[in-house]
Design a protein around this motif. Sequence first.
Motif, short mmCIF file in Angstrom:
data_model
loop_
_atom_site.label_atom_id
_atom_site.label_comp_id
_atom_site.label_asym_id
_atom_site.label_seq_id
_atom_site.Cartn_x
_atom_site.Cartn_y
_atom_site.Cartn_z
N UNK A 250 -2.23 -2.48 8.72
CA UNK A 250 -2.70 -3.87 8.65
C UNK A 250 -3.21 -4.29 7.05
N UNK A 251 -3.77 -3.38 6.34
CA UNK A 251 -4.13 -3.92 5.06
C UNK A 251 -2.94 -4.18 4.18
N UNK A 252 -1.74 -3.24 4.17
CA UNK A 252 -0.73 -3.31 3.31
C UNK A 252 0.49 -4.28 3.62
N UNK A 253 0.81 -4.39 4.96
CA UNK A 253 1.63 -5.10 5.56
C UNK A 253 2.97 -4.96 5.07
N UNK A 254 3.52 -5.94 4.62
CA UNK A 254 5.03 -6.09 4.04
C UNK A 254 5.37 -5.22 2.65
N UNK A 255 3.99 -4.83 2.14
CA UNK A 255 4.17 -4.08 0.87
C UNK A 255 3.75 -2.84 1.00
N UNK A 256 3.69 -2.34 2.04
CA UNK A 256 3.21 -0.90 2.37
C UNK A 256 4.11 0.06 1.64
N UNK A 257 5.28 0.04 1.71
CA UNK A 257 6.11 1.09 1.09
C UNK A 257 6.03 0.93 -0.61
N UNK A 258 5.69 -0.17 -1.18
CA UNK A 258 5.16 -0.32 -2.55
C UNK A 258 3.99 0.30 -2.88
N UNK A 259 2.85 0.21 -1.92
CA UNK A 259 1.82 1.06 -2.14
C UNK A 259 2.19 2.59 -2.11
N UNK A 260 3.02 3.02 -1.05
CA UNK A 260 3.44 4.38 -0.89
C UNK A 260 4.25 4.85 -2.09
N UNK A 261 4.91 4.02 -2.88
CA UNK A 261 5.47 4.46 -4.06
C UNK A 261 4.36 4.97 -5.17
N UNK A 262 3.49 3.91 -5.37
CA UNK A 262 2.24 3.89 -6.23
C UNK A 262 1.59 5.40 -6.15
N UNK A 263 1.28 5.57 -4.78
CA UNK A 263 0.49 6.89 -4.57
C UNK A 263 1.36 7.81 -4.75
#
Length: 328
Positions: A250-263
């Motif tokens: 819910x928080x990351x939405x369409x950029x979820x996979x971008x956050x996943x790469x950063x993490x």
Amino acid sequence: MTGRKNMGRVSPFFLVLLSFGFCFATYNLLTLVIQYKHSNSGNGLELSDPIITVPHKVKRLGESNSRYHVALTATDSPYSQWQCRIMYYWYKKMKDMPGSDMGKFTRVLHSGKADNLMDEIPTFVVDPLPEGVDRGYIVLNRPWAFVQWLEKATIDEEYILMAEPDHIFVNPLPNLAHGDHPAGYSFSYIKPAAHEKIIRKYYPEERGPVTKVDPIGNSPVIIKKSILEEISPTWVNISLRMKDDHESDKAFGWVLEMYAYAVASALHGVRHVLRKDFMIQPPWDLEVGKRFIIHYTYGCDFNLKVRLVKMVNEATANIPDWDSINRG
């Protein structure tokens, strides 16, 4: 007894020789350290900084002729194909221009089967995630596609540029990476610190402050192939875990996979050199200047700003028709 006494004695000549050798080694070590500090004192970079932002005029470290392989993931949908043809056209225009470090090009097609662009664009076919796993969020296939491509393909270049179909190269792009430090773009909407509670589900406190998670996505990123091979499986796992977590989704939405790469990058201790000149994103950015990529992710279907319309027209004025691209 006599033998033991002789073994306990040390020749004065040997002591002098040993002292000289120690002094010589110490001198070489100090000289090496001083030279290293001097070589890095004038380039504007401090690799110990939490985030490195490099101005356009600063030269990169390491080999100036380090070629990188341009790779983008794509589907076989008509819109994705249209984007890939335009992107590949501009890659060919910029590849051999002065200042470019571009190597070969691969469209990583995660549809699981060949399409009608195989003879036009260099393509490597990989499998999509099992049916239903992406839950309609097709971008989850991106990290899985890179894992397969890196494992199965022959990639000659030491570095890889992770790009996207909605990128247009507008200036020759050098290798912006600094050795083991990949080059990335700082996205204003990727804010790990603002979502610390969620980020801590995947990046625990013992790993360090959340500021070690760079405000980036996976594209555009120029990175060593060996480092991407280490990060990619973690990137897949973090992406799937985030998608399975309602709060993260819910928080990351369409950029979820971008956050996943950063993490995932942070979990492997990888920090990115942040390049403001990597790309622009109209309509928020209105001048190309010396930037390298146009990312047309936002809608620009209005004509209230003549400058915006002019910029888009200039970037697309020389795009030939479909048949001309196919022949070129």
